[in-house]
Design a protein around this motif. Structure first.
Motif, short mmCIF file in Angstrom:
data_model
loop_
_atom_site.label_atom_id
_atom_site.label_comp_id
_atom_site.label_asym_id
_atom_site.label_seq_id
_atom_site.Cartn_x
_atom_site.Cartn_y
_atom_site.Cartn_z
N SER A 1 20.69 -6.17 1.49
CA SER A 1 20.91 -5.66 0.13
C SER A 1 21.12 -4.15 0.11
CB SER A 1 19.72 -6.03 -0.76
OG SER A 1 18.54 -5.48 -0.23
N GLY B 1 22.07 -0.84 -1.37
CA GLY B 1 22.26 -0.41 -2.76
C GLY B 1 21.07 0.41 -3.23
N GLY C 1 17.92 1.35 -4.80
CA GLY C 1 16.76 0.67 -5.36
C GLY C 1 16.77 -0.85 -5.18
N SER C 2 17.79 -1.42 -4.49
CA SER C 2 17.81 -2.88 -4.34
C SER C 2 16.70 -3.30 -3.40
CB SER C 2 19.12 -3.40 -3.76
OG SER C 2 20.15 -2.50 -3.96
N ALA D 1 10.02 -3.43 5.53
CA ALA D 1 9.42 -3.15 6.84
C ALA D 1 8.82 -1.76 6.90
CB ALA D 1 10.50 -3.30 7.92
N ARG E 1 17.31 10.92 1.01
CA ARG E 1 18.08 9.92 0.29
C ARG E 1 18.13 8.60 1.07
NH1 ARG E 1 17.98 11.01 -4.66
NH2 ARG E 1 18.58 13.12 -5.19
N GLY E 2 17.99 7.50 0.35
CA GLY E 2 18.20 6.20 0.97
C GLY E 2 17.12 5.73 1.92
N GLY F 1 14.16 4.55 0.81
CA GLY F 1 13.39 3.48 0.18
C GLY F 1 12.28 3.95 -0.75
N LYS F 2 12.44 5.11 -1.36
CA LYS F 2 11.41 5.61 -2.27
C LYS F 2 11.38 4.79 -3.56
CE LYS F 2 13.35 9.70 -2.40
NZ LYS F 2 14.48 9.43 -1.48
N THR F 3 12.57 4.54 -4.12
CA THR F 3 12.63 3.78 -5.37
C THR F 3 12.11 2.36 -5.17
OG1 THR F 3 14.49 5.12 -6.09
CG2 THR F 3 14.20 3.02 -7.21
N VAL F 4 12.50 1.79 -4.04
CA VAL F 4 12.02 0.44 -3.72
C VAL F 4 10.49 0.43 -3.69
CG1 VAL F 4 11.80 -1.12 -1.73
CG2 VAL F 4 14.07 -0.41 -2.50
N GLN G 1 20.52 -1.67 6.03
CA GLN G 1 21.03 -2.72 5.14
C GLN G 1 22.54 -2.84 5.26
OE1 GLN G 1 19.07 -4.84 3.49
NE2 GLN G 1 17.30 -3.72 4.25
#
Ligand SMILES: Nc1ncnc2c1ncn2[C@@H]1O[C@H](COP(=O)(O)OP(=O)(O)OP(=O)(O)O)[C@@H](O)[C@H]1O
Ligand SMILES: [Mg+2]
Length: 426
Positions: free
Chosen positions: A9, A11, A13-14, A20, A51-52, A54-57, A275
């Motif tokens: 996935s 994207g 915040g996806s 992991a 950036r990218g 996985g903070k939003t996740v 991803q």
């Protein structure tokens, strides 16, 4: 493999198919949420990273955890062009109404709403487009001084007391926190300080680029005591491999060891890149296990996709001078970079470059690590810039070859004005 079944996935915040390498942070969040519920003090969390990664996740995952523990939650994303007050006010209103629906006696929730109303009345935000519909009187003289550092702690106190009265707790989630200005961050830190002093059930979990180096004086020393700053980074090899292998295994497929090693080499363990690589490798593979050759076939496509999307969208927002500044950083090799070195590379005095650096920070392209040093916010961005602008020149001119030749030949007229150089060379 059937693209419809593709588990990866890529994207913003996806949710990844396998989260992991984040067990420690999730554990820390769990301890924080449970301790605050039990009225014990605990440091709030500021997740920081590039950036990218996985903070939003992670914020979304922790919010889910908070809800499962019966917290009332609020989740917002800061923007370059929106004040903190304007961002928070409508969500706080919803939160107060939410608290109001919990059975209980006492008037702290109503009072909270009146404090919110006076808070809003004092702050110069164009509330026209945020119809708060607060048909209650405001509490004149409370949280309405117009000074955020005074008013926000009062508003948070009212919120914390309301939550306490209804025997619940509030968790606030703020993404992209680096977009708040100094004053706003400082007010937020003061407000959280109050929560901790009074043992009120309000926690803040934020994410963004590192903000601590940008803070000054008192707010910095408070921040260090009130928050822990887990670094969300690239995944170590074993976790990166798990992020790829676990999702495909669930579909009865596997990657062989060499293919996993190749993806790790290409991505350096950065979650968003994992991803993207996983996604393309799946689509290219015809059978299991997915082998090295398949990953190698995907390399070009993924790099092209990343260049065209992930990197290019950011790059296209920059002025030629800003791009040139970043190109000079890339020329210096691996970060972090000292401002003085960048200035030397550009052949400009540091004072002249200040505004350019500030605007790159504001656009979220670079961040300052500690006094005088900085780095790209986007992983592997230096490589991209070298691909996008293959040759470094001392001017921000768009035709590097010609100006380099000319600059070498005419050191006397080597001026900052790149247009002049082009005219001279014609
Ligand atoms: N622990 C992880 N394991 C594997 N993939 C992950 C992990 N965390 C995030 N990802 C993937 O990485 C990508 C980026 O995640 P996310 O948008 O949360 O990053 P971010 O740090 O918020 O980025 P930005 O700073 O640009 O907002 C997503 O595609 C997500 O599925
Ligand atoms: Mg994000």
């Amino acid at each position: 493999m059937d693209p419809i079944d593709n588990p990866f996935s890529p994207g913003a915040g996806s949710p990844p198919p396998a989260l992991a390498g984040r067990d420690e942070i999730m554990k820390q969040a769990n301890v924080l949420l449970r301790r605050v519920l039990a009225h014990r003090p605990e440091k709030s969390l500021m997740l920081t990273g590039l950036r990218g990664v996985g903070k939003t996740v992670l914020l979304n995952e922790i919010e889910k955890m908070a809800r499962s523990l019966e917290y009332r939650t609020l989740l917002v994303e800061a923007h370059e062009d929106k004040t903190m007050a304007a961002l928070l006010a409508p969500h706080l209103r919803t939160l107060f109404y939410d608290l109001d629906r919990i059975a209980g006696t006492g008037n702290k929730v109503r009072r909270g709403l009146t404090v919110l109303k006076s808070f809003i009345s004092a702050i110069e935000i164009r509330i026209g487009d945020i119809n708060l519909g607060l048909d209650i009187a405001s509490e004149s003289g409370t949280a309405d001084s117009g000074d955020l550092e005074v008013d926000l702690p009062i508003l948070f106190l009212a919120l914390g007391e309301a939550a306490l009265e209804r025997s619940t707790a509030v968790a606030m989630f703020i993404d992209e926190i680096q977009y708040f200005n100094q004053k706003e961050l400082s007010a937020l830190i003061m407000a959280m300080h109050k929560m901790q002093q009074r043992g009120l059930p309000v926690v803040l979990i934020a994410a963004g680029l590192p903000i601590l180096p940008g803070l000054a004086g008192e707010s910095k020393s408070y921040a260090e005591r009130l928050f822990s700053f887990p670094n969300v980074g690239a995944l170590p090899e074993v976790d990166a491999k798990r992020a790829l292998q676990d999702p495909v295994m669930q579909a009865g497929i596997s990657f062989d060891e060499l293919s996993l090693e190749e993806i790790f080499r290409q991505t350096q363990g950065y979650p968003y890149f994992l991803q993207e690589w996983g996604y393309q490798a799946w689509n290219h593979a015809e059978n299991s296990p997915i082998e090295l050759a398949i990953v190698q076939q995907s390399n070009d496509i993924v790099s092209k996709r990343l260049d065209e999307n992930f990197f290019r969208v950011r790059f296209d927002r920059l002025t030629p001078h800003e791009k040139h500044y970043l190109r000079a950083m890339a020329e210096l090799g691996e970060g972090p970079f000292r401002s003085s070195e960048i200035a030397r590379k550009l052949g400009s005095p540091m004072s002249k470059l200040g505004p350019r650096r500030a605007s790159l920070i504001k656009k979220g392209m670079i961040y300052s690590l500690s006094y005088g040093s900085m780095d790209f916010t986007v992983p592997l961005f230096g490589n991209f810039i070298r691909r996008a602008i293959p040759e470094f020149t001392h001017t921000s001119d768009k035709t590097p070859k010609r100006s380099t030749r000319l600059a070498a030949a005419t050191t006397k007229v080597a001026t900052e004005d790149s247009n002049l150089l082009i005219r001279l060379s014609k």
